[in-house]
Design a protein around this motif. Structure first.
Motif, PDB file in Angstrom:
ATOM      1  N   GLY A 157      36.907  32.931  33.711  1.00 56.23           N
ATOM      2  CA  GLY A 157      36.775  34.345  34.094  1.00 56.23           C
ATOM      3  C   GLY A 157      35.471  34.684  34.793  1.00 56.23           C
ATOM      4  O   GLY A 157      34.950  35.784  34.636  1.00 56.23           O
ATOM      5  N   ALA A 202      37.159  36.232  40.375  1.00 60.44           N
ATOM      6  CA  ALA A 202      37.810  35.421  39.337  1.00 60.44           C
ATOM      7  C   ALA A 202      37.699  33.973  39.759  1.00 60.44           C
ATOM      8  O   ALA A 202      38.418  33.527  40.639  1.00 60.44           O
ATOM      9  N   GLY A 256      38.505  32.825  28.792  1.00 57.07           N
ATOM     10  CA  GLY A 256      38.952  33.712  29.859  1.00 57.07           C
ATOM     11  C   GLY A 256      40.309  33.317  30.399  1.00 57.07           C
ATOM     12  O   GLY A 256      40.747  32.172  30.281  1.00 57.07           O
ATOM     13  N   PRO A 296      35.945  38.452  31.149  1.00 54.43           N
ATOM     14  CA  PRO A 296      35.148  38.166  32.342  1.00 54.43           C
ATOM     15  C   PRO A 296      33.733  37.739  31.951  1.00 54.43           C
ATOM     16  O   PRO A 296      33.204  38.182  30.935  1.00 54.43           O
ATOM     17  N   VAL A 307      40.750  38.697  36.588  1.00 59.46           N
ATOM     18  CA  VAL A 307      40.487  38.227  35.232  1.00 59.46           C
ATOM     19  C   VAL A 307      41.193  39.174  34.274  1.00 59.46           C
ATOM     20  O   VAL A 307      40.949  40.384  34.293  1.00 59.46           O
TER      21      VAL A 307
END
Lengths: 436, 639
Positions: free
Chosen positions: A107, A362, A379, A392, A388
């Motif tokens: 993430g 992302a 993530g 994150p 994401v």
């Protein structure tokens, strides 16, 4: 630069500072020159200080063709890793087999898609603002983990090759308020090691000349003391010590058994990782290896495949090798880039092929070793790999995680020359706890 | 309760500080007290935080006080809050307590009436410039007065050889060649030092060297790593220096420039104020211009009010507003230019030009700030023409003392390793100059001479202070003596100076980097940079500003100087000296003169001759001698 003497240390000078006696070289038997390793393994791992090998994929590594293949319109097959439910791109079978040691961060959400700026940000934690200069994580590690009088530098940057478009000049870390002795020492070619380590002339005349220089310097500094002069003498002494030190063998890759060299592979990147491991073994706390060329605007499919052919065995061998030597738990491996690459957002146009454009919302990095928990995926991203959906991680938190693993206090205050107190990261930085 | 506390405090004070603590009405806030407050108090009571609404940065703010009332009652230390808080270490709350000596000083200052500095100095800018020899005496009078006040002895006059190498490096950036040294040392002319100064100031190298220093500073302060092909800009500036053009005129043209690089080499200056993508940014320009040309740390005020001085965020953005329409097109080089995006329909005259604080890390984002000179007025600007010429005129004007003072402080540091204010870019009440009167006198002289660096350099080089030896005498060994200019400080050669010095010493036109036998030379592509720029690139760490007192070289650099074949083969100098000298002693002397610009002392001659005698090959022995000399501190530094 990195291992120059503290400039305030003017008392260091004394007669015979070059220490040219042959005694310094004794004990350099070919089998056991890496004394620290032996010492540490007998005293227990906890004693060994932390070290870090940071693999910098310069140009913007496609997450879609490496460790986070999207569900929607992927260009590659996925392969199962050693951890159930975690897949990699087919290009990385060896790393997939070692997923049990890897902590994947899917993430990454860093918001900056300009090469140079994003590169500075991933190294320092800050968007360059033109007024304050910030040190990189490597400079901080040199300061916090390094030994002041170490023979080897405390922060080494190895050019691990350029395979494509690196998008601009290589990133150079600046020690900023930490001072020049925490600068990085660059190695342009891992096979050649540190340049100029051997004299252009034979040892005997070199020693004679050095002895004469030694006497000459002794007289100069007594009548004209200066901080800069003392620093120069300290540099001379350390340079000669390094030339005679068995530690300089860390740069001699040919000392490594052929099986090991073959495992890392016949590539500049493979040699760089092997050198990095040797440097960790010899006590260097931070090594950055840059593999440039990732700016795959023409599409990442083929170029990543080409790179993976030497990356996959090299990184996998690094993990195995560190483990076998009992260094894995104290050596943090970080694989990062300046940003990731675009998902399928629209279905046509320039930069719309999967992985062609810059993308920072992302993307994927990973850490391994150094106390980081393996087999983890932190993530989640959506089917296109563009958003994401869970956990994150921003730049500050990413660097805080590295610091946490390396036991570096990222809130420690340093003073700039102008008297401004600075901390490496902002008060809002939080390590990703799930990684431990 | 409070009264009891106050009484108890007085009792405590009575025991810790006897009545003899003293009164001193000569103490001033700026010179004596502010440095202490700066070190201990301004973190919480300064520009960033004003805890309890108390601001300790200026005398007026202290007298006004915070929530609890005035912090100081002049003449009444025991009734002054400031004293009460620090006397028993209630403040500062951190471990960074104020020493007893400094507490005593603050008490004595309050007792003496809590005075500020008097601002009575008269400035006469109508007078003509002084004769260099006369102004050199003014310099020495000020320096000597401080030395005798501090009871620090001055070192004696330098030897001719010491002076020669120093003045060559300081004015031209290149040490003297062997024949120059021999001629100078052999001359019996009593005026030879003054004549040499004139000769060097008349050489082309003078302007080149000074311009290279300035452009290097701009480059080193730039966040963008590009070099922007500095040669034309540097050449333009050098021409000005050599022609005796005033520094005010040069700087004015740099700031006011509009047009293409092809016609105006100084446009490159704007590119050194670009962001990482090469785009000009007004806030980067203001951060750099304030540090370099005004000597103040205004960049702190980009995001917040200055922590230690009175500068406000609107002072920073007030200057940035002058650059609000300015842009620099990027690449290719032939399109480089500086231009202003002005409205097509010229608005009414007298419009106030303003800038909006952008979103980001700065506080007060979105606020409009009007164009305003630092510490001056908000001028009425014509929105139809560039705002930069009015700014350039204000910046370099005779009334802008900051410009003259910052300029002479930097120049002084070129010659003495340090300025009167250090760091050079940190003027302010919190950082008092070591020689305030001399700094002002030099600034005056600079202004009345027409901002003529050549004139000021001539004055400086003629002074006894400049011509002192760098050797210590009893009583001036410490670094503090260097701050009083009791002896010459050793300066680190810049990478450019080091390269040029190596060429002079080895008597070779250039030092080519060793060729990698594995790499095939690329005959078609762009040619590699010159050996000099490759050397400089290796020897200068990116992102660092040259500082004469700080050696920034490290082990990789020393390894290169020690081990590269270029520096082990003796160069052409060994051949030449061996061919003409008759004895080993003469050869050694010849090599000393060529490399260090001085003859060997008798002890050195003896030691080096003994070394040569021990070696089997004389040629290799003399190669070693040169190697020893170029790796010595005496060569790396300018004494």
């Amino acid at each position: 630069m990195s291992f120059s003497m503290a400039s305030s240390d003017s008392k260091i000078f004394r007669r015979g500072f070059l220490k040219l006696s042959a005694a310094g070289v004794v004990g350099a038997s070919s089998s056991g020159w890496l004394l620290p390793r032996l010492a540490y393994s007998s005293e227990g791992r906890a004693e060994r200080p932390k070290a870090c090998i940071m693999l910098h994929m310069q140009g913007g590594m496609s997450q879609h063709h490496t460790f986070t293949v999207p569900e929607y319109r992927a260009q590659n097959e996925q392969i199962q890793t050693a951890v159930a439910g975690v897949q990699f791109c087919e290009y990385f079978p060896r790393l997939a087999a070692r997923m049990g040691d890897i902590c994947l961060i899917r993430g990454m959400s860093t918001g900056n898609t300009v090469h140079e700026r994003a590169r500075v940000m991933m190294h320092t934690g800050y968007n360059p603002n033109g007024t304050v200069v910030y040190p990189s994580v490597g400079n901080i590690a040199s300061c916090e983990l390094g030994t002041a009088d170490a023979e080897l530098p405390n922060f080494v940057s190895i050019q691990g090759g350029n395979d494509g478009d690196g998008a601009g000049a290589p990133h150079r870390s600046v020690p900023a308020y930490l001072g020049p002795r925490h600068a990085t020492v660059p190695i342009n070619d891992p096979a050649r090691g540190l340049e100029n380590l051997r004299s252009a002339i034979a040892q005997r005349p070199f020693d004679d000349g050095a002895r004469l220089l030694d006497e000459f310097e002794t007289e100069l500094q007594s009548t004209r003391p200066s901080i800069a002069g003392a620093a120069h003498q300290a540099n001379l002494r350390r340079a000669v010590q390094l030339m005679r030190s068995d530690k300089m063998r860390a740069f001699e890759l040919e000392r490594e058994p052929l099986t090991i060299r073959n495992a890392y592979g016949n590539s500049q990147f493979g040699r760089s990782l092997l050198l990095a491991r040797r440097l960790v073994e010899a006590g260097v706390p931070f090594i950055e290896v840059t593999l440039a060329g990732w700016d795959d605007h023409g599409g990442a499919l083929r170029s990543v495949g080409r790179r993976a052919a030497y990356m996959d065995p090299a990184i996998a061998s690094l993990i195995d090798d560190l483990k076998q030597r009992g260094l894995f738990d104290n050596t943090l491996i970080v694989l990062m880039s300046e940003f990731g690459r675009t998902p399928h957002l629209a279905d046509s146009g320039y930069n719309q092929t999967l992985g062609a454009g810059h993308y920072a919302n992302a993307w994927t990095t990973f850490m391994a070793g150094g106390g980081v928990r393996g087999g983890r995926v932190i993530g989640r991203v959506d089917a296109r790999g563009g958003t994401v959906t869970d956990r994150p991680v921003n730049v500050q938190d990413f660097l805080a995680t590295m610091c946490h693993a390396l036991r570096i206090d990222y809130r420690k205050e340093y003073m700039t020359r102008e008297g401004r107190p600075m901390t490496f990261l902002t008060p809002s930085a939080r390590p990703v706890q799930e990684a431990f | 309760m409070l009264r009891w506390y106050a009484t108890a405090l007085l009792v405590v004070l009575g025991t810790t500080l006897p009545a003899s603590a003293g009164t001193d009405s000569r103490l001033t806030f700026e010179a004596d007290v502010l440095p202490i407050l700066n070190a201990h108090c301004l973190q919480c009571h300064g520009g960033v935080h004003q805890k309890n609404e108390l601001d300790l940065r200026t005398l007026s703010a202290i007298l006004k006080g915070g929530k609890s009332g005035s912090a100081v009652l002049p003449g009444k230390p025991d009734a002054s809050l400031l004293w009460k808080k620090i006397a028993n270490d209630e403040m500062p709350k951190t471990d960074n307590k104020i020493s007893e000596a400094n507490k005593k000083l603050i008490r004595a200052w309050i007792d003496g009436g809590a005075k500020g500095k008097s601002k009575s100095r008269e400035i006469n800018l109508a007078r003509p410039a002084m004769k260099p020899a006369d102004f050199a005496k003014v310099i020495d009078r000020e320096i000597d007065a401080k030395l005798s006040g501090a009871k620090v002895p001055a070192s004696p006059r330098s030897t001719d050889a010491e002076f020669l190498r120093r003045v060559y490096l300081d004015i031209t950036g290149i040490p003297p060649a062997a024949e120059v040294t021999k001629a100078f040392l052999g001359s019996a002319d009593a005026e030879k030092r003054a004549k040499l100064i004139d000769k060097l100031l008349a050489s082309e190298e003078y302007g080149k060297h000074l311009a290279e220093r300035w452009v290097n500073l701009f480059r080193q302060m730039s966040v963008n790593p590009s070099e922007w092909e500095p040669d034309r800009f540097q050449g333009w500036m050098a021409e000005g220096f050599n022609a005796g053009k005033g520094w005010d005129a040069t700087v004015k043209e740099m700031f006011a420039v509009s047009g293409f690089l092809a016609d105006k080499p100084q446009t490159t200056f704007y590119y050194y104020n670009a962001d990482m993508q090469g785009k000009f940014e007004s806030k980067i320009m203001v951060g750099n211009l304030s540090q370099v040309f005004l000597g103040v740390q205004l960049q702190c005020a980009e995001c917040h009010n200055h922590p230690f001085s009175d500068y406000k965020q609107k002072d920073f953005w007030g200057l940035a507003a002058f650059f609000s329409g300015t842009s620099t097109p990027n690449n290719p080089p032939n399109t480089r230019a500086v231009r202003d995006n002005l409205p097509k329909q010229p608005p009414k005259t007298g419009t106030q030009v303003a800038i909006t604080i952008p979103k980001g890390e700065a506080r007060n984002a979105g606020t409009r700030v009007r164009a305003k000179f630092l510490g001056g007025e908000e001028p009425n600007l014509d929105a139809g023409v560039s705002f930069r010429p009015p700014l350039a005129a204000w910046l370099t004007g005779k009334d802008n003392r900051l410009f003259a003072r910052a300029s002479v402080n930097r120049l002084w540091a070129n010659f003495f390793a340090r300025g009167f204010v250090n760091p050079l870019n940190d003027f302010g009440d919190h950082n008092a100059p070591s020689h305030p009167e001399l700094l002002d006198t030099l600034a005056d002289e600079f202004i009345v001479s027409g901002f003529d660096y050549k004139h000021l350099i001539r004055c400086i080089c003629l002074s006894d202070a400049y011509q002192r030896t760098s050797h210590v005498v009893k009583g001036n060994e410490k670094t503090e003596a260097e701050l009083l200019f009791a002896r010459m400080s050793s300066k680190v050669l810049t990478p450019e100076e080091l390269y040029d010095a190596l060429c002079v010493a080895l008597e070779v036109p250039e030092i080519a980097p060793p060729v990698n036998p594995k790499k095939k030379p690329n005959l078609k592509g762009p040619q590699p940079p010159s050996p000099r720029s490759q050397f400089v690139k290796f020897f200068r760490n990116p992102g660092e500003v040259d500082e004469p007192t700080e050696l920034k070289l490290g082990v990789p650099h020393v390894l290169k100087l020690m081990n590269e074949a270029n520096f082990n083969a003796g160069g052409k100098v060994v051949e030449r000296v061996m061919a003409s000298a008759k004895t080993p002693e003469e050869t050694i002397d010849g090599l000393f003169i060529a490399v260090l610009a001085r003859p060997a002392t008798s002890a050195e001659r003896e030691k080096f001759a003994a070394f040569v005698a021990r070696q089997s090959s004389p040629r290799e022995a003399y190669d070693r001698v040169v190697w020893v000399l170029i790796n010595s501190t005496g060569f790396i530094l300018n004494h």
